[in-house]
Write a protein that holds these residues in place. Structure first.
Motif, short mmCIF file in Angstrom:
data_model
loop_
_atom_site.label_atom_id
_atom_site.label_comp_id
_atom_site.label_asym_id
_atom_site.label_seq_id
_atom_site.Cartn_x
_atom_site.Cartn_y
_atom_site.Cartn_z
N ALA A 107 73.99 130.86 89.74
CA ALA A 107 73.30 129.66 89.45
C ALA A 107 71.98 129.69 89.84
CB ALA A 107 74.23 128.69 90.05
N GLY A 108 71.74 130.26 91.10
CA GLY A 108 70.41 130.38 91.58
C GLY A 108 69.51 131.06 90.59
N VAL A 109 69.91 132.33 90.20
CA VAL A 109 69.16 133.22 89.26
C VAL A 109 68.95 132.60 87.91
CG1 VAL A 109 69.23 135.17 88.28
CG2 VAL A 109 69.84 135.22 90.42
N ASN A 110 69.80 131.71 87.35
CA ASN A 110 69.56 131.06 86.32
C ASN A 110 68.38 129.80 86.41
OD1 ASN A 110 70.11 130.27 83.37
ND2 ASN A 110 71.12 128.61 84.11
N ILE A 111 68.59 129.33 87.51
CA ILE A 111 67.36 128.11 87.58
C ILE A 111 66.16 128.81 88.08
CG2 ILE A 111 66.99 126.32 89.34
CD1 ILE A 111 69.96 125.49 89.44
N ILE B 251 79.10 119.73 88.31
CA ILE B 251 79.04 119.28 86.88
C ILE B 251 77.73 118.37 86.73
CG2 ILE B 251 80.22 118.14 85.13
CD1 ILE B 251 82.74 119.42 86.14
N PHE B 252 77.71 117.26 87.67
CA PHE B 252 76.72 116.25 87.68
C PHE B 252 75.30 117.12 87.66
CE2 PHE B 252 73.75 113.44 90.00
CZ PHE B 252 73.41 112.72 89.00
N MET B 253 75.16 117.87 88.54
CA MET B 253 73.89 118.33 88.89
C MET B 253 73.51 119.25 87.46
SD MET B 253 73.89 119.84 92.64
CE MET B 253 72.14 120.60 92.76
N ILE B 254 74.52 120.13 87.05
CA ILE B 254 74.15 120.70 85.65
C ILE B 254 73.74 119.91 84.64
CG2 ILE B 254 75.01 122.28 84.04
CD1 ILE B 254 76.75 123.65 86.18
N THR C 274 69.69 117.48 80.91
CA THR C 274 69.17 116.14 80.45
C THR C 274 67.74 115.94 80.71
OG1 THR C 274 71.23 115.09 80.76
CG2 THR C 274 69.26 113.86 80.28
N ILE C 275 67.35 116.37 82.09
CA ILE C 275 65.87 116.12 82.49
C ILE C 275 64.82 117.02 81.60
CG2 ILE C 275 64.13 116.87 84.41
CD1 ILE C 275 66.41 115.60 86.24
N ARG C 276 65.09 118.36 81.29
CA ARG C 276 64.48 119.29 80.49
C ARG C 276 64.57 118.96 79.12
NH1 ARG C 276 67.67 122.69 83.24
NH2 ARG C 276 68.30 123.90 81.23
N HIS C 277 65.87 118.77 78.64
CA HIS C 277 65.96 118.41 77.14
C HIS C 277 65.00 117.26 76.60
CE1 HIS C 277 67.82 118.26 73.17
NE2 HIS C 277 67.93 116.97 73.46
N PHE C 278 65.07 116.15 77.37
CA PHE C 278 64.29 115.01 77.34
C PHE C 278 62.77 114.94 77.77
CE2 PHE C 278 68.86 113.70 76.47
CZ PHE C 278 68.51 113.09 75.05
N HIS C 279 62.45 116.08 78.43
CA HIS C 279 61.15 116.17 79.02
C HIS C 279 60.97 114.93 79.98
CE1 HIS C 279 60.40 119.30 76.52
NE2 HIS C 279 60.90 118.71 75.49
N LEU C 280 61.88 114.74 80.89
CA LEU C 280 61.74 113.36 81.73
C LEU C 280 60.76 113.59 82.79
CD1 LEU C 280 65.40 112.29 81.85
CD2 LEU C 280 63.38 111.34 80.38
#
Length: 146
Positions: free
Chosen positions: A21-25, A92-95, A100-106
């Motif tokens: 997870a850390g490497v992906n982020i 699951i919530f964090m992922i 969502t934040i990245r997809h919608f450029h929030l």
């Protein structure tokens, strides 16, 4: 009966999941950082603050909680039981929230690059702590058998 693993393997799985997870982020943070490389020294300082806050006040505590819980389990466990139900819900919530934040450029990329870099570093270090605990767990067990 199903596939079961021992406590040492649960700690190892937990460490690997946290590191993956850390490497992906980290990958997302670096890609975003490269697209917005202004004020890199200031961003390094901000990323360090994010790392320190998340590691000290969130992930280190989760490491202690989950590693203690795992050490009290029996010898044969579900391989997904390195988290409890609440831990899986939070993950699951964090992922979902991050996607969502990245997809919608929030949030602006300047925030994403700093936040993801600091967060990923804390995740990777926590994963390494789980791997270290798995290593120590196996050695303590071997020494106790002698």
């Amino acid at each position: 009966m199903g596939f079961r693993v021992n406590r040492r393997t649960l700690l190892f799985i937990a460490g690997c999941i946290w590191i993956i997870a850390g490497v992906n982020i980290l990958r997302i943070g670096i890609v975003t950082w490269l697209n917005d490389a202004h004020y890199w020294l200031f961003k390094m300082g901000e990323a360090t603050v994010v790392f320190l806050l998340f590691f000290q006040f969130v992930f280190r505590r989760l490491f202690v909680k989950h590693s203690e819980r795992i050490s009290q389990k029996g010898e044969k466990n579900c391989p997904f039981s390195f988290f409890d139900v609440k831990g899986w819900i939070v993950m699951i919530f964090m992922i979902t929230f991050g996607i969502t934040i990245r997809h919608f450029h929030l949030l602006p990329n300047s925030f994403i690059s700093v936040f993801y870099t600091g967060l990923s570093s804390a995740l990777i270090i926590t994963g390494l702590l789980f791997l270290r605990r798995a290593y120590l767990f196996s050695h303590q067990k071997l020494e106790g058998d002698s």
